[in-house]
Design a protein around this motif. Structure first.
Motif, mmCIF file in Angstrom:
data_model
loop_
_atom_site.group_PDB
_atom_site.id
_atom_site.type_symbol
_atom_site.label_atom_id
_atom_site.label_comp_id
_atom_site.label_asym_id
_atom_site.label_seq_id
_atom_site.Cartn_x
_atom_site.Cartn_y
_atom_site.Cartn_z
ATOM 1 N N CYS A 101 82.605 58.802 13.729
ATOM 2 C CA CYS A 101 81.393 57.999 13.757
ATOM 3 C C CYS A 101 80.564 58.456 14.952
ATOM 4 O O CYS A 101 81.002 59.309 15.733
ATOM 5 C CB CYS A 101 81.732 56.505 13.866
ATOM 6 S SG CYS A 101 82.619 56.085 15.384
ATOM 7 N N LEU A 102 79.378 57.905 15.101
ATOM 8 C CA LEU A 102 78.549 58.175 16.267
ATOM 9 C C LEU A 102 78.915 57.148 17.334
ATOM 10 O O LEU A 102 78.816 55.943 17.101
ATOM 11 C CB LEU A 102 77.064 58.076 15.919
ATOM 12 C CG LEU A 102 76.593 58.926 14.732
ATOM 13 C CD1 LEU A 102 75.092 58.778 14.542
ATOM 14 C CD2 LEU A 102 76.970 60.383 14.914
ATOM 15 N N GLY A 103 79.350 57.613 18.507
ATOM 16 C CA GLY A 103 79.840 56.706 19.528
ATOM 17 C C GLY A 103 81.219 56.195 19.151
ATOM 18 O O GLY A 103 82.033 56.911 18.572
ATOM 19 N N GLY A 104 81.505 54.945 19.520
ATOM 20 C CA GLY A 104 82.754 54.321 19.112
ATOM 21 C C GLY A 104 83.911 54.468 20.072
ATOM 22 O O GLY A 104 85.005 53.967 19.800
ATOM 23 N N SER A 105 83.723 55.165 21.185
ATOM 24 C CA SER A 105 84.810 55.338 22.154
ATOM 25 C C SER A 105 84.222 55.430 23.555
ATOM 26 O O SER A 105 83.046 55.739 23.728
ATOM 27 C CB SER A 105 85.627 56.594 21.846
ATOM 28 O OG SER A 105 84.839 57.757 21.994
ATOM 29 N N ARG A 106 85.049 55.179 24.555
ATOM 30 C CA ARG A 106 84.577 55.242 25.944
ATOM 31 C C ARG A 106 84.292 56.682 26.377
ATOM 32 O O ARG A 106 83.375 56.918 27.164
ATOM 33 C CB ARG A 106 85.619 54.614 26.877
ATOM 34 C CG ARG A 106 85.774 53.114 26.680
ATOM 35 C CD ARG A 106 86.789 52.516 27.634
ATOM 36 N NE ARG A 106 86.951 51.095 27.396
ATOM 37 C CZ ARG A 106 86.200 50.150 27.945
ATOM 38 N NH1 ARG A 106 85.242 50.496 28.797
ATOM 39 N NH2 ARG A 106 86.395 48.878 27.665
ATOM 40 N N ALA A 107 85.085 57.612 25.875
ATOM 41 C CA ALA A 107 84.889 59.025 26.221
ATOM 42 C C ALA A 107 84.071 59.713 25.125
ATOM 43 O O ALA A 107 84.182 59.369 23.948
ATOM 44 C CB ALA A 107 86.228 59.720 26.392
ATOM 45 N N TYR A 108 83.274 60.696 25.518
ATOM 46 C CA TYR A 108 82.463 61.439 24.548
ATOM 47 C C TYR A 108 83.351 62.168 23.549
ATOM 48 O O TYR A 108 84.315 62.835 23.914
ATOM 49 C CB TYR A 108 81.573 62.458 25.265
ATOM 50 C CG TYR A 108 80.896 63.409 24.308
ATOM 51 C CD1 TYR A 108 79.827 62.990 23.533
ATOM 52 C CD2 TYR A 108 81.362 64.714 24.161
ATOM 53 C CE1 TYR A 108 79.221 63.850 22.642
ATOM 54 C CE2 TYR A 108 80.754 65.591 23.273
ATOM 55 C CZ TYR A 108 79.681 65.143 22.509
ATOM 56 O OH TYR A 108 79.092 65.998 21.616
ATOM 57 N N ARG A 109 83.020 62.015 22.276
ATOM 58 C CA ARG A 109 83.710 62.754 21.209
ATOM 59 C C ARG A 109 82.661 63.423 20.333
ATOM 60 O O ARG A 109 81.764 62.742 19.821
ATOM 61 C CB ARG A 109 84.575 61.815 20.358
ATOM 62 C CG ARG A 109 85.767 61.229 21.072
ATOM 63 C CD ARG A 109 86.688 60.491 20.119
ATOM 64 N NE ARG A 109 85.979 59.425 19.416
ATOM 65 C CZ ARG A 109 86.593 58.548 18.604
ATOM 66 N NH1 ARG A 109 87.891 58.634 18.386
ATOM 67 N NH2 ARG A 109 85.896 57.591 18.007
ATOM 68 N N PRO A 110 82.743 64.737 20.158
ATOM 69 C CA PRO A 110 81.776 65.405 19.273
ATOM 70 C C PRO A 110 82.000 64.988 17.829
ATOM 71 O O PRO A 110 83.091 64.529 17.456
ATOM 72 C CB PRO A 110 82.086 66.891 19.472
ATOM 73 C CG PRO A 110 83.516 66.928 19.910
ATOM 74 C CD PRO A 110 83.731 65.682 20.721
ATOM 75 N N VAL A 111 80.973 65.118 17.022
ATOM 76 C CA VAL A 111 81.086 64.828 15.596
ATOM 77 C C VAL A 111 80.751 66.085 14.804
ATOM 78 O O VAL A 111 80.073 66.982 15.296
ATOM 79 C CB VAL A 111 80.153 63.679 15.163
ATOM 80 C CG1 VAL A 111 80.564 62.379 15.815
ATOM 81 C CG2 VAL A 111 78.692 64.005 15.464
#
Length: 249
Positions: free
Chosen positions: A169-179
């Protein structure tokens, strides 16, 4: 010049207290609001026209903020979405914007806010389809309803369990995760129609019901009847949808 007719509706459903969905059609947005009558807009197909829905993550505070942010950013950059890479870049930018707005560990209650997104970019003769998450895009043609987007959901019977989970998803976590956005291009001809929707429509209604309504109705009436069917099926989640039709001048 060909033009697009967009009929859109967004509603919280019967169970959720807040509507966390948002929608964009060209420069126009519906952000975490409520409509019971479809809004129908007509756009000339010259510069790229983006139509998209965004579903703020349930169980994560701030879903309405994340979905609205994405809808507004897509509205702002839509005229430049002239190829697959431009769409991928725009989705990546939306992901970074949600992460930045969430603020990570310093973001307080909104630190894990997130949203799905699914949409189309219409250009003369071609259609770009994109999504991250489980909001959907369908083609509604003479041969029936056909899913164009790709659900980011765990495989059936996997260790992930619940079907409402999404694998990205876009966002959804404290740390940056690419999509990794799903983006495809297909031809577009006058008379074609698309249905864009959040899972508040597709979870309670099987595809054959969606297909029946789309065959029977056009434009705003189709949007209204789809919403009414989802509410009659219990309205378990926010319901946001857009029916898009391409026509000749």
């Amino acid at each position: 010049m060909p033009y697009a007719v967009v009929s859109a509706l967004s509603h919280p459903g019967l169970v959720r207290e807040r509507n966390e969905d948002s929608l964009v059609a060209g420069p126009w947005t519906l952000c975490a609001t409520v409509t019971e009558n479809p809004q129908t807009l007509v756009f000339p197909l010259g510069t790229p026209l983006a139509v998209a829905v965004a579903d703020g993550l349930g169980g994560h505070p701030g879903g309405h903020v994340a979905s609205a942010l994405v809808a507004r950013r897509i509205a702002a950059v839509a005229p430049g979405l002239d190829c697959e890479q431009a769409v991928r870049d725009a989705v990546d930018d939306c992901n970074r914007a949600v992460q930045a707005a969430a603020g990570g560990d310093a973001g307080g209650e909104f630190a894990t806010m997130g949203t799905t997104v699914a949409g189309v970019v219409l250009r003369p003769g071609s259609l770009l389809v994109f999504n991250v998450g489980d909001s959907r895009v369908y083609a509604a043609g003479r041969d029936g309803l056909r899913l164009l987007s790709v659900d980011d959901r765990p495989p059936p019977n996997s260790a992930w369990g619940a079907s409402h989970l999404v694998t990205q998803c876009l966002g959804g976590s404290r740390a940056y995760r690419p999509v990794r956005a799903h983006v495809t291009e297909r031809p577009l001809s006058p008379g074609e129609r698309c249905l864009l929707c959040t899972d508040g429509l597709t979870d309670p209604l099987p595809d054959d019901v969606l297909d029946e309504v789309m065959r029977e109705h056009d434009d705003g009436r189709a949007a209204f009847e789809l919403w009414k069917a989802a509410v009659a099926a219990g309205g378990p989640d926010n319901i946001t949808l857009a029916v898009v039709r391409v026509a000749d001048e």
